[in-house]
Design an enzyme around this catalytic site. Structure first.
Site, mmCIF file in Angstrom:
data_model
loop_
_atom_site.group_PDB
_atom_site.id
_atom_site.type_symbol
_atom_site.label_atom_id
_atom_site.label_comp_id
_atom_site.label_asym_id
_atom_site.label_seq_id
_atom_site.Cartn_x
_atom_site.Cartn_y
_atom_site.Cartn_z
ATOM 1 N N LYS A 55 -0.532 5.669 7.120
ATOM 2 C CA LYS A 55 -1.137 5.167 5.885
ATOM 3 C C LYS A 55 -2.645 5.042 6.113
ATOM 4 O O LYS A 55 -3.091 4.396 7.076
ATOM 5 C CB LYS A 55 -0.518 3.799 5.573
ATOM 6 C CG LYS A 55 -0.622 3.370 4.140
ATOM 7 C CD LYS A 55 0.244 2.136 3.930
ATOM 8 C CE LYS A 55 0.121 1.584 2.536
ATOM 9 N NZ LYS A 55 0.789 0.290 2.412
HETATM 10 O O1 G3P Z 1 1.857 -1.808 -1.346
HETATM 11 C C1 G3P Z 1 0.658 -2.506 -1.390
HETATM 12 C C2 G3P Z 1 0.970 -3.935 -1.539
HETATM 13 O O2 G3P Z 1 1.474 -4.472 -0.363
HETATM 14 C C3 G3P Z 1 -0.114 -4.762 -2.085
HETATM 15 O O3 G3P Z 1 0.523 -5.696 -2.854
HETATM 16 O O4 G3P Z 1 0.767 -7.764 -4.078
HETATM 17 O O5 G3P Z 1 -0.902 -7.582 -2.188
HETATM 18 O O6 G3P Z 1 -1.308 -6.426 -4.358
HETATM 19 P P1 G3P Z 1 -0.274 -6.945 -3.405
#
Ligand code: G3P
Length: 218
Positions: free
Chosen positions: A87
Site C-alpha cells: 500500500k
Molecule cells: O481504509 C482507510 C481507512 O482505514 C481510513 O478510515 O475512518 O480513518 O477515515 P478512517
C-alpha cells in the site's frame, strides 16, 4: 462486490473470516498503532498472522515517503507472503513506486486518494487497487460516494484494470452506496459488515417461526 475488512485486530479479522464472505484485509499505520504493534519485526509478524487467517489480499502500507525507501520497504513486505499487497500513498514518489512495483510484478494499493486525477495517475501507473477515502470526504462536506462513482466510470471508459477499493467506509449505508455505484471492493469495519444482516422483519419472522414450531411440539 468484494469485501475486505479494514482493521489490524486479529479477533475481528477472525470473526469476519468465519462468516465465510471475507475476501481480504486492509491495514494502515494508524490501525496497526491502534493494536499496539510496534517495531519492524512485530509489524511483519502481525502481517503474517493476518495472512494465516485470511486467504486473500492483505494490504500492508509503507511508511517511507521517498521513492527509494518505499521500494526497499515494499520489496520486504511483498516477500513476506504471496498475498501481501503493498500500500503506497498517492504522492509523486508514491506513483513512481507504484509503477516500479507494477513493472516488477508486485501488487499495489494506491491509498489516500481524494480526486479523479489521483485515481487516473494510480491507474496509469498500473496499481492493482485504488483507494478513494469515502468517509473522510464526507467529513468535509464533499461526497465520497460521488468520487467512487466517477472513478468507476472513468476506469470503465478507458478500460483501466485497476480495481476501485472504496476505503474509509464508516457505515452499512456506505457499503450499500458502494454497491449502487459499482465499486469493485469495499473495505469496511466489522460493525458495518454485520449491519448488513440487520432487519427487523428477519428477527420478528424468525421469532414467529420458532414460536409456531414450539406450539406443535407441545
Ligand atoms: O481504509 C482507510 C481507512 O482505514 C481510513 O478510515 O475512518 O480513518 O477515515 P478512517
Amino acid at each position: 462486490m468484494k469485501f475486505f475488512i479494514d482493521t489490524a485486530n486479529l479477533a475481528q479479522i477472525e470473526e469476519a473470516n468465519n462468516l465465510g464472505v471475507l475476501d481480504g484485509v486492509t491495514t494502515n499505520p494508524s490501525l496497526m498503532a491502534k493494536e499496539g504493534i510496534k517495531g519492524e519485526e512485530n509489524v511483519k509478524n502481525h502481517y503474517l498472522k493476518i495472512c494465516s487467517i485470511v486467504d486473500g489480499p492483505v494490504s500492508a502500507e509503507v511508511i517511507s515517503t521517498e521513492f527509494d525507501g518505499m521500494i526497499k520497504e515494499g520489496i520486504e513486505l511483498a516477500a513476506l507472503h504471496p498475498n501481501i499487497v503493498v500500500k503506497v500513498p498517492c504522492t509523486k514518489d508514491g506513483i513512481r513506486a507504484v509503477k516500479h512495483f507494477t513493472d516488477n510484478g508486485i501488487q499495489t494499493n494506491c491509498t489516500l486518494v481524494f480526486s479523479v486525477g489521483q485515481a487516473l495517475l494510480a491507474a496509469k501507473a498500473g496499481a492493482t487497487y485504488v483507494s478513494p477515502f469515502v468517509g473522510r470526504l464526507d467529513d468535509i462536506s464533499s461526497s465520497g460516494i460521488e468520487l467512487v462513482a466517477k472513478i468507476v466510470d472513468m476506469y470503465s471508459t478507458y478500460g483501466y484494470k485497476t480495481q476501485v477499493l472504496a476505503a474509509s467506509i464508516r457505515s452499512t449505508q456506505h457499503i450499500i452506496d458502494c454497491v449502487e455505484v459499482g465499486a469493485d471492493v469495499a473495505t469496511c469495519p466489522l460493525s458495518a459488515i454485520l449491519g448488513l444482516l440487520k432487519h427487523p422483519l428477519t428477527d420478528s419472522g424468525l421469532a414467529t417461526f420458532l414460536a409456531d414450531f414450539k406450539k406443535v411440539q407441545e
